[in-house]
Scaffold this motif. Structure first.
Motif, PDB file in Angstrom:
ATOM      1  N   MET A   1       0.859  -1.176   0.000  1.00  0.00           N
ATOM      2  CA  MET A   1       0.000   0.000   0.000  1.00  0.00           C
ATOM      3  C   MET A   1       0.901   1.233   0.000  1.00  0.00           C
ATOM      4  O   MET A   1       1.816   1.319   0.812  1.00  0.00           O
ATOM      5  CB  MET A   1      -0.891  -0.028   1.248  1.00  0.00           C
ATOM      6  CG  MET A   1      -1.784   1.171   1.401  1.00  0.00           C
ATOM      7  SD  MET A   1      -2.871   1.197   2.862  1.00  0.00           S
ATOM      8  CE  MET A   1      -3.751  -0.322   2.731  1.00  0.00           C
ATOM      9  N   PRO A   2       0.635   2.176  -0.878  1.00  0.00           N
ATOM     10  CA  PRO A   2       1.426   3.413  -0.886  1.00  0.00           C
ATOM     11  C   PRO A   2       1.219   4.198   0.412  1.00  0.00           C
ATOM     12  O   PRO A   2       0.157   4.119   1.035  1.00  0.00           O
ATOM     13  CB  PRO A   2       0.879   4.191  -2.078  1.00  0.00           C
ATOM     14  CG  PRO A   2       0.019   3.248  -2.836  1.00  0.00           C
ATOM     15  CD  PRO A   2      -0.348   2.130  -1.931  1.00  0.00           C
ATOM     16  N   TYR A   3       2.254   4.971   0.759  1.00  0.00           N
ATOM     17  CA  TYR A   3       2.197   5.691   2.031  1.00  0.00           C
ATOM     18  C   TYR A   3       0.974   6.606   2.160  1.00  0.00           C
ATOM     19  O   TYR A   3       0.315   6.584   3.205  1.00  0.00           O
ATOM     20  CB  TYR A   3       3.483   6.492   2.278  1.00  0.00           C
ATOM     21  CG  TYR A   3       3.396   7.237   3.579  1.00  0.00           C
ATOM     22  CD1 TYR A   3       3.529   6.558   4.786  1.00  0.00           C
ATOM     23  CD2 TYR A   3       3.118   8.594   3.611  1.00  0.00           C
ATOM     24  CE1 TYR A   3       3.401   7.219   5.988  1.00  0.00           C
ATOM     25  CE2 TYR A   3       2.990   9.260   4.812  1.00  0.00           C
ATOM     26  CZ  TYR A   3       3.129   8.568   5.996  1.00  0.00           C
ATOM     27  OH  TYR A   3       2.993   9.229   7.186  1.00  0.00           O
ATOM     28  N   PRO A   4       0.628   7.436   1.164  1.00  0.00           N
ATOM     29  CA  PRO A   4      -0.543   8.304   1.343  1.00  0.00           C
ATOM     30  C   PRO A   4      -1.827   7.522   1.642  1.00  0.00           C
ATOM     31  O   PRO A   4      -2.649   7.953   2.453  1.00  0.00           O
ATOM     32  CB  PRO A   4      -0.648   9.061   0.014  1.00  0.00           C
ATOM     33  CG  PRO A   4       0.745   9.051  -0.528  1.00  0.00           C
ATOM     34  CD  PRO A   4       1.317   7.716  -0.113  1.00  0.00           C
ATOM     35  N   SER A   5      -1.985   6.366   1.011  1.00  0.00           N
ATOM     36  CA  SER A   5      -3.168   5.541   1.276  1.00  0.00           C
ATOM     37  C   SER A   5      -3.134   4.974   2.685  1.00  0.00           C
ATOM     38  O   SER A   5      -4.167   4.915   3.360  1.00  0.00           O
ATOM     39  CB  SER A   5      -3.251   4.390   0.272  1.00  0.00           C
ATOM     40  OG  SER A   5      -3.396   4.884  -1.033  1.00  0.00           O
ATOM     41  N   ALA A   6      -1.954   4.554   3.119  1.00  0.00           N
ATOM     42  CA  ALA A   6      -1.828   4.004   4.469  1.00  0.00           C
ATOM     43  C   ALA A   6      -2.127   5.074   5.521  1.00  0.00           C
ATOM     44  O   ALA A   6      -2.822   4.808   6.511  1.00  0.00           O
ATOM     45  CB  ALA A   6      -0.423   3.434   4.673  1.00  0.00           C
ATOM     46  N   LEU A   7      -1.629   6.273   5.304  1.00  0.00           N
ATOM     47  CA  LEU A   7      -1.904   7.360   6.248  1.00  0.00           C
ATOM     48  C   LEU A   7      -3.389   7.713   6.242  1.00  0.00           C
ATOM     49  O   LEU A   7      -3.992   7.892   7.311  1.00  0.00           O
ATOM     50  CB  LEU A   7      -1.063   8.595   5.907  1.00  0.00           C
ATOM     51  CG  LEU A   7      -1.286   9.809   6.805  1.00  0.00           C
ATOM     52  CD1 LEU A   7      -0.978   9.498   8.268  1.00  0.00           C
ATOM     53  CD2 LEU A   7      -0.438  10.983   6.319  1.00  0.00           C
ATOM     54  N   ALA A   8      -3.985   7.780   5.072  1.00  0.00           N
ATOM     55  CA  ALA A   8      -5.422   8.092   4.982  1.00  0.00           C
ATOM     56  C   ALA A   8      -6.257   7.032   5.692  1.00  0.00           C
ATOM     57  O   ALA A   8      -7.190   7.363   6.439  1.00  0.00           O
ATOM     58  CB  ALA A   8      -5.843   8.218   3.530  1.00  0.00           C
ATOM     59  N   LEU A   9      -5.931   5.766   5.482  1.00  0.00           N
ATOM     60  CA  LEU A   9      -6.669   4.688   6.141  1.00  0.00           C
ATOM     61  C   LEU A   9      -6.493   4.766   7.656  1.00  0.00           C
ATOM     62  O   LEU A   9      -7.464   4.616   8.408  1.00  0.00           O
ATOM     63  CB  LEU A   9      -6.198   3.326   5.618  1.00  0.00           C
ATOM     64  CG  LEU A   9      -6.885   2.105   6.216  1.00  0.00           C
ATOM     65  CD1 LEU A   9      -8.391   2.136   5.927  1.00  0.00           C
ATOM     66  CD2 LEU A   9      -6.256   0.829   5.673  1.00  0.00           C
ATOM     67  N   THR A  10      -5.279   5.036   8.092  1.00  0.00           N
ATOM     68  CA  THR A  10      -5.023   5.163   9.527  1.00  0.00           C
ATOM     69  C   THR A  10      -5.856   6.285  10.134  1.00  0.00           C
ATOM     70  O   THR A  10      -6.501   6.107  11.171  1.00  0.00           O
ATOM     71  CB  THR A  10      -3.522   5.416   9.778  1.00  0.00           C
ATOM     72  OG1 THR A  10      -2.791   4.279   9.318  1.00  0.00           O
ATOM     73  CG2 THR A  10      -3.230   5.650  11.253  1.00  0.00           C
ATOM     74  N   LEU A  11      -5.854   7.431   9.498  1.00  0.00           N
ATOM     75  CA  LEU A  11      -6.633   8.562  10.016  1.00  0.00           C
ATOM     76  C   LEU A  11      -8.135   8.283   9.955  1.00  0.00           C
ATOM     77  O   LEU A  11      -8.865   8.646  10.882  1.00  0.00           O
ATOM     78  CB  LEU A  11      -6.304   9.839   9.242  1.00  0.00           C
ATOM     79  CG  LEU A  11      -4.910  10.407   9.478  1.00  0.00           C
ATOM     80  CD1 LEU A  11      -4.607  11.532   8.504  1.00  0.00           C
ATOM     81  CD2 LEU A  11      -4.740  10.870  10.918  1.00  0.00           C
ATOM     82  N   LEU A  12      -8.575   7.636   8.898  1.00  0.00           N
ATOM     83  CA  LEU A  12      -9.996   7.305   8.748  1.00  0.00           C
ATOM     84  C   LEU A  12     -10.469   6.376   9.865  1.00  0.00           C
ATOM     85  O   LEU A  12     -11.586   6.507  10.369  1.00  0.00           O
ATOM     86  CB  LEU A  12     -10.229   6.652   7.383  1.00  0.00           C
ATOM     87  CG  LEU A  12     -11.656   6.243   7.048  1.00  0.00           C
ATOM     88  CD1 LEU A  12     -12.523   7.487   6.862  1.00  0.00           C
ATOM     89  CD2 LEU A  12     -11.675   5.400   5.789  1.00  0.00           C
ATOM     90  N   VAL A  13      -9.628   5.456  10.280  1.00  0.00           N
ATOM     91  CA  VAL A  13      -9.994   4.500  11.323  1.00  0.00           C
ATOM     92  C   VAL A  13      -9.740   5.072  12.722  1.00  0.00           C
ATOM     93  O   VAL A  13     -10.590   5.004  13.606  1.00  0.00           O
ATOM     94  CB  VAL A  13      -9.222   3.173  11.141  1.00  0.00           C
ATOM     95  CG1 VAL A  13      -9.433   2.242  12.318  1.00  0.00           C
ATOM     96  CG2 VAL A  13      -9.641   2.500   9.839  1.00  0.00           C
TER      97      VAL A  13
END
Length: 121
Positions: A1-13
Motif C-alpha cells: 500500500m502506498p504511504y498516502p493511502s496508508a496514512l489516509a486509512l489510519t486517520l480514517l480509522v
C-alpha cells in the motif's frame, strides 16, 4: 500500500475512535479530541512507516518483529502525546486504552485491505 493511502486509512480509522473515547470517557471537547487524534498520528505514522519499511527486504520474522515493536512503540508514544494535546490527567488508563484500541483497529484495517486487494486504491 502506498504511504498516502496508508496514512489516509489510519486517520480514517483512528481519528473517530480517539475522538469518541476522549469525548465520552475523558470529557474532552470534540474539536480538541479530533485535533489530538490527528496530531498524534501525524507524529507517529511517518516514523513507523519508515522504520518498518526498512525491514521489507529481510526475512518475514524480521519484518513482523519490527512491525510488532513499532506498533507497541507507537501506542506508547500516542498515549503519552494524548495527555498534553487533549488535556487529560497525567495518570489514568484512558490514553493507553484509546491508543491500544485505535492502533489495533487501524492495524486490522490495513491487514484486511492488503488481503482483500484493496491496497491499490
Amino acid at each position: 500500500m502506498p504511504y498516502p493511502s496508508a496514512l489516509a486509512l489510519t486517520l480514517l480509522v483512528e481519528a473517530p475512535l480517539y475522538t469518541v473515547a476522549l469525548v465520552r470517557a475523558g470529557g474532552v471537547r470534540p474539536a480538541r479530541a479530533a485535533t489530538a487524534a490527528v496530531l498524534v498520528n501525524l507524529a507517529t505514522h511517518p516514523l513507523l512507516w519508515w522504520s518498518v519499511s526498512r525491514c521489507t527486504g529481510g526475512t518475514a520474522a524480521a519484518y513482523w518483529t519490527a512491525f510488532a515493536v513499532g506498533e507497541a512503540t507507537v501506542c506508547a508514544a500516542e498515549a503519552a502525546l494524548l495527555r498534553p494535546l487533549a488535556g487529560l490527567r497525567l495518570r489514568g488508563p484512558l490514553p493507553w486504552a484509546a491508543a491500544g484500541t485505535a492502533n489495533a483497529a487501524s492495524m486490522l484495517a490495513g491487514l484486511l485491505a492488503g488481503l482483500l486487494g484493496a491496497a491499490r486504491w
